[in-house]
Design an enzyme around this catalytic site. Structure first.
Site, PDB file in Angstrom:
ATOM      1  N   ARG A 297      13.429   1.999 -59.775  1.00 26.19           N
ATOM      2  CA  ARG A 297      13.147   2.461 -61.104  1.00 26.19           C
ATOM      3  C   ARG A 297      14.294   1.732 -62.094  1.00 26.19           C
ATOM      4  NH1 ARG A 297      11.747   9.111 -61.825  1.00 26.19           N
ATOM      5  NH2 ARG A 297      10.235   9.135 -60.018  1.00 26.19           N
TER       6      ARG A 297
ATOM      7  N   SER B 118      12.907  11.997 -67.856  1.00 25.55           N
ATOM      8  CA  SER B 118      11.768  11.319 -67.627  1.00 25.55           C
ATOM      9  C   SER B 118      10.759  11.926 -67.275  1.00 25.55           C
ATOM     10  CB  SER B 118      12.452  10.216 -66.807  1.00 25.55           C
ATOM     11  OG  SER B 118      13.418   9.422 -67.412  1.00 25.55           O
TER      12      SER B 118
ATOM     13  N   SER C 123       6.931  11.852 -64.962  1.00 26.46           N
ATOM     14  CA  SER C 123       6.147  11.074 -63.915  1.00 26.46           C
ATOM     15  C   SER C 123       5.372  10.002 -64.376  1.00 26.46           C
ATOM     16  CB  SER C 123       5.497  11.994 -62.778  1.00 26.46           C
ATOM     17  OG  SER C 123       6.147  13.012 -62.234  1.00 26.46           O
TER      18      SER C 123
ATOM     19  N   GLN D  17       3.620  14.481 -55.232  1.00 24.63           N
ATOM     20  CA  GLN D  17       4.954  14.968 -55.682  1.00 24.63           C
ATOM     21  C   GLN D  17       5.565  15.206 -54.342  1.00 24.63           C
ATOM     22  OE1 GLN D  17       5.780  15.335 -58.745  1.00 24.63           O
ATOM     23  NE2 GLN D  17       4.209  14.780 -59.707  1.00 24.63           N
TER      24      GLN D  17
ATOM     25  N   ARG E 219     -12.678  47.323 -61.358  1.00 20.03           N
ATOM     26  CA  ARG E 219     -11.545  46.442 -60.732  1.00 20.03           C
ATOM     27  C   ARG E 219     -11.878  45.769 -59.288  1.00 20.03           C
ATOM     28  NH1 ARG E 219      -5.709  46.003 -61.367  1.00 20.03           N
ATOM     29  NH2 ARG E 219      -4.707  45.187 -59.690  1.00 20.03           N
TER      30      ARG E 219
END
Length: 348
Positions: free
Chosen positions: A26, A35, A37, A58, A116
């Site tokens: 890089r 920075s 991805s 990742q 619920r």
């Protein structure tokens, strides 16, 4: 297809190449704390015009399974999707946030409190988990990782482990070990298991009768685990800081034991040297602070689910079972998994 690691770090580059990856160095411009991805990927594409599809994985998602990536690649290459990203199903009820000082009530976001759901009756919701993003070049060049004809890929929950903070490491390591991956170093068979008695073989409780006799309880599954280890040619030795020789005699395990051990590491080192073993051939199951150095030394290390925090942090494997409730048997199964891995490597 090719596998690349994008980095500006010499040590990361070295490790990546050892594992067979190619390295893109890089530039300083895309190596800042701020920075993204996407910026790093766009720089990579500027140097590699032969690449049409990028799968951004990742590094903080170590439990990602290769079979998932193969299926995702097929979605783009064979089914014509422009981008595919990972999601995981969660069963979490959400409520609106009420900030301090606001004069209002919280409101349900994805449930009706009057009706619920039980968790097992509710399909849950899909959450983007950031494990990977696949996209075609033309989309990335426009500044997107998601867009065009999109699809999500639902990962299994046990594969969706993200490392954000320190306490995530033991969880990720345990999960990876349970999948049968033990690293790149040559594997060796475990030949000795040393097990702490109090809190591992037993639950750590001591019952005292009226006539001042001690009693402890143990799980028969653990005795079976010890017998299975012996049948596989693995020596099992026991260690305790207490003088529990009478208890061991009553259990009739037939194992070498050291009681009243003031320095467990010294005992472990003596046994290792006497048997002529490397540390890779030694496994240790402990649960207390006094076990930490032994856990760090042993080639395979484990703790029961209810071990103290410092022991859990030092161990390579955290059992689902508590001490005295099947943890020895569970750790034995983990060792057998390693043996299968060793045997499979020898046949290749």
């Amino acid at each position: 297809n090719s596998i690349w690691v994008s980095t500006d770090h010499d040590e990361i580059e070295k490790v990546a190449k050892q594992f067979g990856a190619r390295v893109h160095r890089r530039s300083p411009e895309v190596s800042q704390d701020s920075s993204t991805s996407l910026e790093a990927i766009r720089e990579f594409l500027n140097h590699h015009h032969e690449v049409d599809i990028v799968g951004n994985i990742q590094a903080t998602s170590p439990c990602l399974h290769p079979s998932d990536l193969i299926k995702v690649a097929d979605l783009i290459q064979k089914e014509g999707f422009d981008s595919v990203f990972s999601v995981v199903r969660r069963h979490q009820f959400r409520w609106s946030e009420v900030k301090k000082g606001e004069n209002k009530m919280t409101e349900p976001q994805n449930l009706n409190p009057a009706k619920r759901y039980r968790r097992q009756d509710w399909p849950g919701e899909l959450y983007e988990n950031g494990s990977f993003y696949f996209a075609k070049r033309h989309l990335i060049e426009k500044g997107y990782l998601q867009g065009g004809k999109m699809a999500y890929y639902e990962m299994r929950a046990e594969h969706s482990v993200d490392i954000d903070i320190d306490i995530d490491w033991p969880i990720a390591e345990q999960r990876v070990l349970s999948f049968g991956y033990f690293g790149k170093e040559p594997l060796k068979e475990v030949k000795l298991l040393v097990c702490s008695i109090d809190g591992c073989l037993t639950n750590g409780r001591i019952y005292v009768t009226e006539d001042q006799k001690e009693m402890v309880s143990y799980d028969y599954r653990d005795i079976v685990g010890i017998d299975l280890l012996k049948k596989r040619g693995i020596q099992v030795r026991l260690i305790s800081e207490r003088d529990c020789s009478k208890t061991l005699s009553a259990m009739q395990l037939g194992c070498v034991a050291k009681v009243s051990a003031t320095n467990k590491l010294q005992v472990l080192e003596d046994w290792q040297k006497d048997m002529g073993l490397s540390w890779k051939e030694v496994a240790y199951l402990g649960n207390e602070e006094s076990d930490v150095e032994c856990l760090k030394k042993a080639g395979m290390s484990g703790v029961p689910a209810d071990a103290c925090a410092v022991a859990q942090k030092a161990a390579g494997y955290i059992c689902k079972s508590n001490g005295g409730c099947g943890a020895v048997r569970e750790f034995a199964e983990h060792i057998f998994l390693l043996l299968e891995k060793v045997n499979a490597a020898r046949k290749q």
